[in-house]
Write a protein that holds these residues in place. Sequence first.
Motif, PDB file in Angstrom:
ATOM      1  N   SER A  18       0.975  -1.113   0.115  1.00  0.00           N
ATOM      2  CA  SER A  18       0.098  -0.051  -0.009  1.00  0.00           C
ATOM      3  C   SER A  18       1.021   1.072  -0.041  1.00  0.00           C
ATOM      4  O   SER A  18       1.739   1.275   0.756  1.00  0.00           O
ATOM      5  CB  SER A  18      -0.900  -0.011   1.141  1.00  0.00           C
ATOM      6  N   TYR A  46      -5.179   5.201  -1.754  1.00  0.00           N
ATOM      7  CA  TYR A  46      -3.900   4.503  -1.969  1.00  0.00           C
ATOM      8  C   TYR A  46      -3.930   3.803  -3.250  1.00  0.00           C
ATOM      9  O   TYR A  46      -4.757   3.631  -3.948  1.00  0.00           O
ATOM     10  CB  TYR A  46      -3.915   3.037  -0.865  1.00  0.00           C
ATOM     11  N   THR A 101      -2.196   0.173  -4.377  1.00  0.00           N
ATOM     12  CA  THR A 101      -2.150  -1.337  -3.755  1.00  0.00           C
ATOM     13  C   THR A 101      -1.571  -2.361  -4.602  1.00  0.00           C
ATOM     14  O   THR A 101      -1.877  -3.565  -4.288  1.00  0.00           O
ATOM     15  CB  THR A 101      -3.798  -1.948  -3.262  1.00  0.00           C
ATOM     16  N   THR A 117      -5.643  -1.894   3.130  1.00  0.00           N
ATOM     17  CA  THR A 117      -5.884  -0.560   3.349  1.00  0.00           C
ATOM     18  C   THR A 117      -6.636  -0.106   4.570  1.00  0.00           C
ATOM     19  O   THR A 117      -6.372   0.984   5.420  1.00  0.00           O
ATOM     20  CB  THR A 117      -6.525   0.286   2.228  1.00  0.00           C
TER      21      THR A 117
END
Length: 809
Positions: free
Chosen positions: A169, A189, A191, A200
Motif C-alpha cells: 500500500s 492508496y 495497492t 488499506t
Amino acid sequence: MPEGIEDQAGAPEASGGEYPVIPGRGEYTEQARRARLEWLRRTSGAPLRSLEHSSIDQRSLPGNAENVVGGIEIPVGLAGPLLVRGDHVRGLITAPLATTEGAMVASVARGAKAITLAGGAVTRVVRQRMTRVPVFEFDALGTAAEFARWVAGQEGELARQVTEVSRHSRLVELDPVQLGRVVHLRFVYETADASGQNMTTAATWRACRWIHDRLAAAARPLPVWSAVEGNLSGDKKFAHINTIGGRGTRVMAECELDRAVIRRVLKTTPEAIDRLYRISVVAAQQAGMAGHDIDAANVIAAIFTATGQDIASVYESGAGFFSVDPFSGDAAGGLRATLVLPNLVTGAVGGGTRLRQQRDYLAALGCSGDGSAARFAEIICAFALALDLSTIAAIAGGQFADAHERLGRARAVDWLRPADLGAPLLRPMLAAAMDAPALRVTGVAPIADAAGSSLITELTARGERRKTVGVVPLRVTWVRRDGDDPKQTDVVVKAKPLDREVIIEAAKLASLCGGALADVYPRWRDWTGFQGVHTREPAVYRSAEPALRAVLPAAFGTFEDPAREAYVIVMERLGANVILKDAADAPGEWREAHIAAAVRGIAGVHRAWLGREAELRGEGWLGATQTAERMTAMRELWSALLDHAAAEHPGLLDEAGTRRLRRIIDGIPGWWGRLEAMPRTLVHNDFNPRNAALRAADLSLVAYDWELATLHVPQRDVAEFLAFVLPPDVAGPDVTAFLDLHREAVGGGIDPATWREGHRLALWDFAVTRLLMYLMVHTHRALPFLGRLTATTLRLIAIEDGAAGGADR
C-alpha cells in the motif's frame, strides 16, 4: 427471549434461552466440516446429500470463509478468443465465465468474435486506487475545520505510517471532507496487485491511532467520536465520488467495427446500434442510472466468481460508461465503441485468489501473481465491451426479444418430474405388454447411459427446464405375480416437448442468426414441420400397422396428460442387441450390406402405406402436410437460409454449391407441383443414422424418433439416408443400385424413370428444407456430421442433374 429458541425446522434447539452453536467454530479440518454438516442436517431436516464430499482443502480457507460446510460448483464457460491490444496485454485471450445464465457466454463470444475480426480491442489502465475514509466527530464546527486544516499537512508522516503496515500500500492522496462537525478523511492508496480493501483498512487504522496520539501530545482538541469508516468510501456501493476521485482500477477499452463485421457477426447495422444508443442515453438519464451501460456487470460478476474476487464488489465495479459513435474508416462506414470502467475492484493476489481452482483460472488468463493487476483489469474491460456490443446489437437487430422468448401459461401446470417416472407409470404398461394383469413393479433405477435425445428434444430442453424432457434409461425390476422370481427389463422413457416449445427454440436460433433470416423466419415458423411433434410420435407407437411395428423399437406403452403437458413413450432400450446406433458422426461404418438392409427395412413401411393417403390422413395424428403452394410462398425463407449458410459456412457450402441450391429454390413453383402429384406414403422424414440402427441378429432395421413423420413420396427417406451414409465421391452406378433396390422393395408398379425423377425431386426437397436448417443450427451448435453430409448431398444432386440432363431452370 422465549424460553426455547427454535431452529430452522421449527423444533426447539436449546432451552433456557441458550443460543444454538454451530460446531467447530474456528476449525479448518475435514472433521470440523463434517460436524457442521451433521448439525445442519439435524437442524434443517434436509438430507443434503450433495454436501457429503468436498474437494476444497479445508486448510486453505482461513481468511476466506468461516464455518465452512461445503462448496458449490458453478458452470464455467469459455468466451473468446478476443484479440486485445493493450498496454499490459497483447494477443488472443480466452476468458472463463462462471455463470448459470443461459446465452450469456455465447453472447460474450459473439461480441469477442466481432471485435477480433475488426482488429481487436485497445485497452488502457488509467490508474489504480483504493480508498478508506475514517470519520472524526468534533464538538463544534470550528474545531472540525481546524482539524481538517491540520491533518491535511500530515500527509507525508501518515504515508510513512502506512508503510509500517503494508509493503503493497502507498498513500497517494489525503483529502479531508468536512460535513458540519464531522470530518471524513479520504485516504487514497495504490495497492499494487491486490484489491486492497483489507490491507488499506489495517493501514488506515494505524494512521488513525497516530492521529489520535499526535493530537493528544500537542494538546489539540480530540474528536468526541471516531471510526475507521464512515461510509464515504463507497465500499461495495456505487458512489459518484469514486467515478472521479477513484476507487479500484480505472480502465477503458475501445474498438472500431466496420460495417461488414457488424452485419456478418452482430447481425445488424451501425445505424441501428447508434440510434438505439442515443435513445438509451436519454432513457438512462430519466431513470437516474449511474453512468450508461448495457450489461457489463454480467461479465464482471462471471470473471469475479471464476477467479476468486470479492463478488460483492460487483456492485461498485459493474457501473460503466459505454458509448458508440459512427466513423468513416472505410467507404461503407463503421462504428467506434468505448467502455470505461471507473471503479473495477480486482486483485491478482490475496483473498480468494489463493484457492486452487480460482488460481488456475487466473493462470489461464496469465494473471496469477505479482505484476498482473493491470493486465487483469484490461482483460475484464475488453470482454465487458464485447458483451455490451453483442447485447445492444441483439436489441437493435430485433434478436433480443426472440432470444428470450418464454412460454406464457395462464394456469399453473403440474409438470412431469423425474419422480413421476416410477412404478405407477410403468406398471400398467408392462402388465399389458407382458400379458400379466397381476404384474408388480418392485424397483425402478436409472441407468448411467450415454443415450442421446433427438436433436429436436436436445435443443428444446435448453429452453424448457421446468419439466422432464428427453430420454431417460431405466432398469425396471418386476414379478409376474407375487411369489415369482424377480425379473429385470431395461426400458427407455422418452418425454416429449410440446410442439410450440420446439417452434420457439428453432425461432430463437433463427433470430440469433440476424439479417434477413431473423426477419423472415417468424412468418413461417409454424410451417417448418414441427407442428404436432409431441402427439405425432406417440401415435406412431400406438399404430397397429404391422409393417410399421416391424421397424419400431418394441413399445411398452404411451402416456398422455395434456393438463400436465406430459407426452411419454416407454420403449425397449436398444443396447448390445443393435449395431450402428447413433453413427451419424461415423457414417463410414455403414457398409453396403448395412445400407441395403436399412433401405429394404424402410421400404416395408413405404409399401404398406402407399396408395392409402386418405386413410393416413384420416388417422388424425399426421397433422398438416406440405403443399406446392405453401412451398412456393416460403421461398423467401429458403433463400434467407441459403444466404445465411453461404455467408457463415463458406467452408461447407462453396459458391458452386450455393448457385446450384439457388436454382433449386428459384424453381420450386415448377418442380414441387410435380412432386406433390406423385404417389405418396408415410415417411419417417428424419431417416438417417441419428435415428436408425440394425438389429445384430438379422440386420433388420430399427427406426426411432418419428416426431417429424409426414406424408411424402417414398424416395424422401432414402434420399436423406443416402446423403448421410454415402461418401462425397460416390459414383452414379452405386446410387442407382440402392434406388433400384428401394423401388423394387416398395413395388406399386412405378416405372424406373418416374421413380428416379421422384428421387431427384425428393433430394432437392431434402436439401432445401432440411440441409439448410441443419446449417442454421450449426451456427450455434456444432454438428460434426454436417461437412460430409453437405458434400455428399451436393454430389448426389449433381449426379441426379446429370442423369436428368441438367437441373431445372
